[in-house]
Enzyme design. Structure first.
Site, PDB file in Angstrom:
ATOM      1  N   SER A  71       0.837  -1.195   0.000  1.00  0.00           N
ATOM      2  CA  SER A  71       0.000   0.000   0.000  1.00  0.00           C
ATOM      3  C   SER A  71       0.872   1.245   0.000  1.00  0.00           C
ATOM      4  CB  SER A  71      -0.908   0.017   1.228  1.00  0.00           C
ATOM      5  OG  SER A  71      -1.544   1.277   1.351  1.00  0.00           O
ATOM      6  N   HIS A 117      -1.056  -1.191  -4.270  1.00  0.00           N
ATOM      7  CA  HIS A 117      -2.378  -0.950  -3.697  1.00  0.00           C
ATOM      8  C   HIS A 117      -2.490   0.542  -3.411  1.00  0.00           C
ATOM      9  CE1 HIS A 117      -6.034  -2.230  -1.563  1.00  0.00           C
ATOM     10  NE2 HIS A 117      -5.740  -1.301  -0.665  1.00  0.00           N
ATOM     11  N   ASP A 164      -4.788   3.496  -2.026  1.00  0.00           N
ATOM     12  CA  ASP A 164      -5.940   3.782  -1.169  1.00  0.00           C
ATOM     13  C   ASP A 164      -6.499   5.168  -1.464  1.00  0.00           C
ATOM     14  OD1 ASP A 164      -6.166   1.420   0.542  1.00  0.00           O
ATOM     15  OD2 ASP A 164      -4.208   2.004   1.324  1.00  0.00           O
ATOM     16  N   MET A 193      -9.398   7.745  -0.440  1.00  0.00           N
ATOM     17  CA  MET A 193     -10.366   8.053   0.620  1.00  0.00           C
ATOM     18  C   MET A 193     -10.901   9.466   0.415  1.00  0.00           C
ATOM     19  SD  MET A 193      -8.296   6.608   3.943  1.00  0.00           S
ATOM     20  CE  MET A 193      -7.178   5.205   3.793  1.00  0.00           C
ATOM     21  N   HIS A 209      -8.156   1.039  -4.414  1.00  0.00           N
ATOM     22  CA  HIS A 209      -9.142   0.707  -3.389  1.00  0.00           C
ATOM     23  C   HIS A 209      -9.954   1.961  -3.097  1.00  0.00           C
ATOM     24  CE1 HIS A 209      -9.838  -0.629   1.079  1.00  0.00           C
ATOM     25  NE2 HIS A 209     -10.963  -0.603   0.362  1.00  0.00           N
ATOM     26  N   MET A 245     -12.334   3.877  -1.337  1.00  0.00           N
ATOM     27  CA  MET A 245     -13.088   4.097  -0.098  1.00  0.00           C
ATOM     28  C   MET A 245     -13.803   5.432  -0.217  1.00  0.00           C
ATOM     29  SD  MET A 245     -10.302   2.599   2.629  1.00  0.00           S
ATOM     30  CE  MET A 245      -8.875   2.893   1.558  1.00  0.00           C
ATOM     31  N   MET A 261     -11.662  -6.666   4.304  1.00  0.00           N
ATOM     32  CA  MET A 261     -10.919  -5.762   5.171  1.00  0.00           C
ATOM     33  C   MET A 261     -10.642  -6.432   6.523  1.00  0.00           C
ATOM     34  SD  MET A 261     -10.257  -3.021   3.512  1.00  0.00           S
ATOM     35  CE  MET A 261      -9.621  -2.056   4.883  1.00  0.00           C
ATOM     36  N   ASP A 279      -6.592  -6.810   3.581  1.00  0.00           N
ATOM     37  CA  ASP A 279      -5.988  -5.486   3.728  1.00  0.00           C
ATOM     38  C   ASP A 279      -6.181  -5.011   5.154  1.00  0.00           C
ATOM     39  OD1 ASP A 279      -5.141  -2.865   3.551  1.00  0.00           O
ATOM     40  OD2 ASP A 279      -6.745  -2.207   2.222  1.00  0.00           O
TER      41      ASP A 279
END
Length: 249
Positions: free
Chosen positions: A10, A35, A37, A39, A76, A78, A169, A203
């Site tokens: 990540s 990966h 992330d 958000m 990913h 979110m 998760m 993850d």
């Protein structure tokens, strides 16, 4: 035999002052994917970055030559409105767009960030839409979501609406560095039993100390942030994570 090990560090734990180099270095150290992330401060309380950053780091990592190949950008998402951002991330260089089930069941069908829609999307519609944009589709579930919500999606006879990966998760999404939740591993076991060929990602809190439990449960896609980027020898850590999965296939 389950699918091969995929190690996806990540980049949330990488050096943001030299992010492009950190990404290319990690692939050169043996990582399979990166990966990423995303958000939005709504679906989760934290904020990270958006498509422009993905655009900037994409030239530092060669695009995969095959689906699921080395260099895959595993985004990913979110975010509260996952359908709005599919096209932007495809243009930015995303290879696998992984949205949250919890967002897809309540979000709109709007297809662009500035758009509004009274219609709702759905997990199946999201998967089909991601595939239409020539990306792999992943679906993620939070710790509070039971795994059986995925059975109808994964058993769908329309393969355009079946995800290429499921993310379980093992922490509550939103912040890095949390403690691994072994309580989520029965979800992985159930998925692996029903779908032996499925890419199953975990993850949250993955490291040399927790990889054996995750691999034993059947996870083959391993996200690790600080365990890799904070290591004195990232190559050694990536190798150990990979070996733990491969030895249990």
């Amino acid at each position: 035999m389950s699918p091969p090990a995929i190690i996806a560090p990540s980049i949330l734990s990488a050096d943001f002052a030299a992010l492009g180099k950190a990404c290319s270095d990690t692939i050169n150290q043996g990582a399979s994917w990166l990966h990423i992330d995303i958000m939005d401060g709504h679906f989760v309380p934290n904020m990270t970055f958006g498509a422009p950053v993905v655009t900037k780091i994409r030239p530092h990592v060669k695009r995969p030559s095959i689906a699921h190949g080395v260099g895959t950008f595993d985004c990913h998402m979110m975010i509260a409105e996952p359908k709005k951002w599919v096209k932007d991330f495809q243009k930015a260089g995303c290879d696998l767009y992984c949205f949250h089930y919890e967002a897809a069941v309540i979000s709109t069908a709007a297809e662009n960030p500035a758009d509004h829609s009274d219609s709702k999307t759905s997990p199946k519609e999201m998967i089909r839409y991601v595939h239409e944009q020539k990306m792999l589709a992943g679906i993620a579930i939070k710790p509070d979501t039971p795994v059986d919500v995925l059975w109808d999606i994964l058993d769908n006879s329309n393969k355009d609406e079946v995800p290429d990966m499921v993310l379980v998760m093992t922490v509550h999404p939103g912040f890095g560095g949390q403690k691994f939740m072994a309580s989520e591993l029965p979800k992985v076991q159930a998925l692996r039993k029903r779908y032996p060929n499925l890419n199953i990602e975990v993850d949250g809190g993955l490291s040399e100390a927790t990889i054996d439990e995750a691999a034993e449960a059947g996870a083959n896609v391993i996200v690790a942030g600080s365990a890799v980027f904070g290591a004195k020898d990232p190559t050694d850590v990536i190798t150990k994570l990979r070996n733990a999965v491969e030895s249990r296939r």
